[in-house]
Design an enzyme around this catalytic site. Structure first.
Site, PDB file in Angstrom:
ATOM      1  N   HIS A   1      10.848 -10.135  -0.078  1.00 17.65           N
ATOM      2  CA  HIS A   1      10.540  -8.702  -0.110  1.00 17.65           C
ATOM      3  C   HIS A   1      11.820  -7.890   0.103  1.00 17.65           C
ATOM      4  O   HIS A   1      12.692  -8.297   0.884  1.00 17.65           O
ATOM      5  CB  HIS A   1       9.513  -8.368   0.972  1.00 17.65           C
TER       6      HIS A   1
ATOM      7  N   TYR B   1       2.968   4.738   0.751  1.00 20.29           N
ATOM      8  CA  TYR B   1       3.690   5.233   1.925  1.00 20.29           C
ATOM      9  C   TYR B   1       2.732   6.065   2.778  1.00 20.29           C
ATOM     10  O   TYR B   1       1.995   6.906   2.253  1.00 20.29           O
ATOM     11  CB  TYR B   1       4.878   6.094   1.503  1.00 20.29           C
TER      12      TYR B   1
ATOM     13  N   PHE C   1       6.161   1.479  -4.579  1.00 18.60           N
ATOM     14  CA  PHE C   1       7.560   1.705  -4.209  1.00 18.60           C
ATOM     15  C   PHE C   1       8.087   3.085  -4.606  1.00 18.60           C
ATOM     16  O   PHE C   1       9.108   3.525  -4.091  1.00 18.60           O
ATOM     17  CB  PHE C   1       8.493   0.619  -4.787  1.00 18.60           C
TER      18      PHE C   1
ATOM     19  N   ASP D   1       0.859  -1.190   0.000  1.00 17.73           N
ATOM     20  CA  ASP D   1       0.000   0.000   0.000  1.00 17.73           C
ATOM     21  C   ASP D   1       0.891   1.235   0.000  1.00 17.73           C
ATOM     22  O   ASP D   1       2.109   1.138   0.188  1.00 17.73           O
ATOM     23  CB  ASP D   1      -1.013  -0.008   1.155  1.00 17.73           C
TER      24      ASP D   1
END
Length: 235
Positions: free
Chosen positions: A198, A78, A89, A76
């Site tokens: 990740h 920032y 990202f 989701d």
């Protein structure tokens, strides 16, 4: 009167390059309007929702379905105001780059033997056919994951399935558990799936660094007769 997210949805629908996405059930069966209404209700209650309304649909605005060559799934946006602008990202804040993005860009620089970028804005990737989409398109300031159960995930699942079905050759970069769960939606006889841990520093397995996803993706795209992605951000 429409709330800000409902208005942003209406404006997204009116854009000429969104026809491919608008054929998804999410935009046909009322799901999009239902999710937008939920987010508008949160805004009406006084909460700050990120990114700004005009950036919520950036990922699927900058990258039409029929132009997708690479897919990167995030979680989701920032939760700090000013940081997110609707691409997974990607970062437009004024401070230090977020840790996961730093890891991604360091891997890219080492993988392709190019300078480490200063910028964290990944719009250049999106405009070349890299779909940078989060599982939830909105979040509340200071509350990571606040909108993960609002219904946005249906859009992402349908997008991955449609890309798999309709596009001839796409690279799916699945980083982390939630992204990797969507591998089942992808036809591996047509597409390249590159799975890894990740890029977050909280990933104790540290199984992202050294996976060379960027060079692998480009080599495969070239093999399929497609233009590779210019991953450099400062060039």
């Amino acid at each position: 009167m429409k709330g800000p997210i409902s208005q942003a949805l209406a404006e997204f629908r009116a854009k000429p390059k969104t026809a491919g996405w608008l054929r998804l059930p999410f935009f046909q069966d009322g799901s999009a309007e239902a999710v937008a209404a939920k987010v508008d209700a949160v805004i009406a209650s006084g909460a700050q929702v990120l990114p700004p309304p005009d950036a919520v649909f950036t990922s699927i605005s900058l990258t039409p379905l029929e132009k997708v060559k690479v897919v990167v799934l995030g979680q989701d946006p920032y939760p700090t105001p000013g940081d997110s602008h609707g691409l997974a990202f990607s970062y437009r804040g004024s401070g230090r780059l977020p840790a996961s993005l730093r890891t991604i860009l360091r891997e890219m620089a080492e993988d392709l033997d190019v300078p480490l970028p200063v910028s964290g804005d990944l719009s250049k990737w999106a405009k070349q056919g890299v779909l940078l989409i989060n599982t939830a398109l909105t979040v509340e300031a200071g509350q990571s994951g606040a909108h993960m159960k609002f219904g946005w995930s249906a859009l992402v699942d349908q997008a991955v399935s449609a890309i798999s079905q309709q596009q001839p050759a796409v690279v799916f970069l699945l980083w982390g558990g939630p992204a990797r769960k969507r591998a089942a939606l992808i036809d591996r006889s047509k597409h390249l799936v590159i799975e890894a841990g990740h890029p977050s520093p909280l990933n104790r397995l540290n199984d992202f660094r050294g996976t060379k996803p960027f060079s692998q993706a480009n080599a495969w795209l070239v093999e399929k007769g497609l233009e590779p992605i210019d991953w450099r951000l400062d060039a």
